[in-house]
Design a protein around this motif. Structure first.
Motif, PDB file in Angstrom:
ATOM      1  N   ASP A  44      -9.606 -14.593  -3.276  1.00  0.00           N
ATOM      2  CA  ASP A  44      -9.003 -14.269  -4.566  1.00  0.00           C
ATOM      3  C   ASP A  44      -8.410 -12.882  -4.418  1.00  0.00           C
ATOM      4  O   ASP A  44      -9.108 -11.938  -4.040  1.00  0.00           O
ATOM      5  N   ILE A  45      -7.101 -12.742  -4.698  1.00  0.00           N
ATOM      6  CA  ILE A  45      -6.379 -11.504  -4.403  1.00  0.00           C
ATOM      7  C   ILE A  45      -5.713 -10.948  -5.647  1.00  0.00           C
ATOM      8  O   ILE A  45      -5.099 -11.676  -6.422  1.00  0.00           O
ATOM      9  N   ASP A  46      -5.835  -9.637  -5.812  1.00  0.00           N
ATOM     10  CA  ASP A  46      -5.144  -8.912  -6.870  1.00  0.00           C
ATOM     11  C   ASP A  46      -4.632  -7.613  -6.252  1.00  0.00           C
ATOM     12  O   ASP A  46      -4.903  -7.318  -5.090  1.00  0.00           O
ATOM     13  N   VAL A  47      -3.898  -6.823  -7.040  1.00  0.00           N
ATOM     14  CA  VAL A  47      -3.274  -5.619  -6.492  1.00  0.00           C
ATOM     15  C   VAL A  47      -3.317  -4.496  -7.514  1.00  0.00           C
ATOM     16  O   VAL A  47      -3.189  -4.726  -8.713  1.00  0.00           O
ATOM     17  N   ASP A  48      -3.509  -3.290  -7.013  1.00  0.00           N
ATOM     18  CA  ASP A  48      -3.321  -2.072  -7.795  1.00  0.00           C
ATOM     19  C   ASP A  48      -1.851  -1.712  -7.608  1.00  0.00           C
ATOM     20  O   ASP A  48      -1.473  -1.116  -6.600  1.00  0.00           O
ATOM     21  N   THR A  49      -1.016  -2.110  -8.553  1.00  0.00           N
ATOM     22  CA  THR A  49       0.432  -1.979  -8.416  1.00  0.00           C
ATOM     23  C   THR A  49       0.876  -0.541  -8.237  1.00  0.00           C
ATOM     24  O   THR A  49       1.759  -0.258  -7.410  1.00  0.00           O
ATOM     25  N   ALA A  50       0.291   0.377  -8.982  1.00  0.00           N
ATOM     26  CA  ALA A  50       0.681   1.787  -8.863  1.00  0.00           C
ATOM     27  C   ALA A  50       0.396   2.305  -7.458  1.00  0.00           C
ATOM     28  O   ALA A  50       1.228   3.000  -6.858  1.00  0.00           O
ATOM     29  N   LYS A  51      -0.760   1.981  -6.918  1.00  0.00           N
ATOM     30  CA  LYS A  51      -1.120   2.430  -5.568  1.00  0.00           C
ATOM     31  C   LYS A  51      -0.215   1.757  -4.529  1.00  0.00           C
ATOM     32  O   LYS A  51       0.235   2.403  -3.579  1.00  0.00           O
ATOM     33  N   TRP A  52       0.049   0.476  -4.711  1.00  0.00           N
ATOM     34  CA  TRP A  52       0.922  -0.282  -3.813  1.00  0.00           C
ATOM     35  C   TRP A  52       2.282   0.411  -3.707  1.00  0.00           C
ATOM     36  O   TRP A  52       2.765   0.690  -2.611  1.00  0.00           O
ATOM     37  N   GLU A  53       2.893   0.689  -4.860  1.00  0.00           N
ATOM     38  CA  GLU A  53       4.222   1.323  -4.884  1.00  0.00           C
ATOM     39  C   GLU A  53       4.182   2.731  -4.297  1.00  0.00           C
ATOM     40  O   GLU A  53       5.115   3.146  -3.611  1.00  0.00           O
ATOM     41  N   SER A  54       3.114   3.464  -4.562  1.00  0.00           N
ATOM     42  CA  SER A  54       2.970   4.818  -4.027  1.00  0.00           C
ATOM     43  C   SER A  54       2.929   4.802  -2.496  1.00  0.00           C
ATOM     44  O   SER A  54       3.576   5.622  -1.833  1.00  0.00           O
ATOM     45  N   ILE A  55       2.191   3.884  -1.930  1.00  0.00           N
ATOM     46  CA  ILE A  55       2.093   3.769  -0.475  1.00  0.00           C
ATOM     47  C   ILE A  55       3.452   3.411   0.120  1.00  0.00           C
ATOM     48  O   ILE A  55       3.882   4.015   1.112  1.00  0.00           O
ATOM     49  N   LEU A  56       4.155   2.463  -0.483  1.00  0.00           N
ATOM     50  CA  LEU A  56       5.472   2.083   0.038  1.00  0.00           C
ATOM     51  C   LEU A  56       6.445   3.257  -0.024  1.00  0.00           C
ATOM     52  O   LEU A  56       7.184   3.502   0.943  1.00  0.00           O
ATOM     53  N   GLU A 110      -6.255   0.365   0.356  1.00  0.00           N
ATOM     54  CA  GLU A 110      -6.144   1.149  -0.868  1.00  0.00           C
ATOM     55  C   GLU A 110      -5.571   0.401  -2.069  1.00  0.00           C
ATOM     56  O   GLU A 110      -5.815   0.805  -3.202  1.00  0.00           O
ATOM     57  N   ALA A 111      -4.804  -0.663  -1.837  1.00  0.00           N
ATOM     58  CA  ALA A 111      -4.109  -1.293  -2.962  1.00  0.00           C
ATOM     59  C   ALA A 111      -4.462  -2.762  -3.183  1.00  0.00           C
ATOM     60  O   ALA A 111      -4.286  -3.273  -4.279  1.00  0.00           O
ATOM     61  N   VAL A 112      -4.940  -3.438  -2.155  1.00  0.00           N
ATOM     62  CA  VAL A 112      -5.251  -4.864  -2.273  1.00  0.00           C
ATOM     63  C   VAL A 112      -6.718  -5.018  -2.677  1.00  0.00           C
ATOM     64  O   VAL A 112      -7.609  -4.439  -2.065  1.00  0.00           O
ATOM     65  N   LEU A 113      -6.915  -5.811  -3.715  1.00  0.00           N
ATOM     66  CA  LEU A 113      -8.262  -6.111  -4.199  1.00  0.00           C
ATOM     67  C   LEU A 113      -8.519  -7.574  -3.872  1.00  0.00           C
ATOM     68  O   LEU A 113      -7.798  -8.456  -4.346  1.00  0.00           O
ATOM     69  N   LYS A 114      -9.514  -7.828  -3.030  1.00  0.00           N
ATOM     70  CA  LYS A 114      -9.761  -9.211  -2.648  1.00  0.00           C
ATOM     71  C   LYS A 114     -11.251  -9.533  -2.660  1.00  0.00           C
ATOM     72  O   LYS A 114     -12.086  -8.682  -2.424  1.00  0.00           O
ATOM     73  N   LYS A 115     -11.508 -10.796  -2.954  1.00  0.00           N
ATOM     74  CA  LYS A 115     -12.875 -11.300  -2.925  1.00  0.00           C
ATOM     75  C   LYS A 115     -12.844 -12.582  -2.095  1.00  0.00           C
ATOM     76  O   LYS A 115     -12.113 -13.516  -2.391  1.00  0.00           O
ATOM     77  N   GLU A 116     -13.635 -12.558  -1.035  1.00  0.00           N
ATOM     78  CA  GLU A 116     -13.689 -13.680  -0.117  1.00  0.00           C
ATOM     79  C   GLU A 116     -14.810 -14.628  -0.531  1.00  0.00           C
ATOM     80  O   GLU A 116     -15.919 -14.193  -0.812  1.00  0.00           O
ATOM     81  N   LYS A 117     -14.507 -15.934  -0.566  1.00  0.00           N
ATOM     82  CA  LYS A 117     -15.521 -16.942  -0.855  1.00  0.00           C
ATOM     83  C   LYS A 117     -15.932 -17.566   0.459  1.00  0.00           C
ATOM     84  O   LYS A 117     -15.142 -18.217   1.141  1.00  0.00           O
ATOM     85  N   LEU A 118     -17.178 -17.296   0.850  1.00  0.00           N
ATOM     86  CA  LEU A 118     -17.713 -17.864   2.098  1.00  0.00           C
ATOM     87  C   LEU A 118     -18.211 -19.277   1.843  1.00  0.00           C
ATOM     88  O   LEU A 118     -18.689 -19.606   0.760  1.00  0.00           O
TER      89      LEU A 118
END
Length: 119
Positions: A44-56, A110-118
């Protein structure tokens, strides 16, 4: 949703190709195992958009870099699904490859928020 080729074409349209010697790409996909080797079902993936754009923005200022673009597939992603595309264009490989690696590592950390389902 863009394809990796869509991002490459976007980059080509934005740069002065006479000053670019290479375009490198990253296509991250969902593995069937965790880093520890345990079977995985999905991410399951989400993003911190502000951090994502800052890094780019920061990666685009690196020496020799003409463009950096990235796309993250959010939501539930199954094994084998695309997760993240990163495209870096620049002058020479000694400048471009390190920025690709740095961009991928920083975006994931720093920007990708993920939760892995094992399994």
């Amino acid at each position: 949703m863009p394809t990796l080729n869509d991002l490459v074409e976007k980059v080509k349209a934005e740069i002065d190709v006479s000053k670019v010697g290479m375009i490198v790409c990253h296509n991250g996909i969902v593995r069937g195992t965790s880093r520890e080797g345990l079977p995985a079902e999905y991410l399951d993936i989400d993003v911190d958009t502000a951090k994502w754009e800052s890094i780019l923005r920061e990666m685009r200022t690196e020496e020799g870099i003409a463009a950096v673009e990235a796309y993250l597939f959010t939501g539930r992603r199954q094994v084998g699904d695309d997760v993240m595309f990163v495209v870096v264009a620049g002058d020479i490989r000694e400048n471009v490859f390190p920025v690709l690696e740095k961009a991928v590592n920083r975006l994931k950390k720093e920007a990708v928020l993920k939760k892995e389902k094992l399994a």
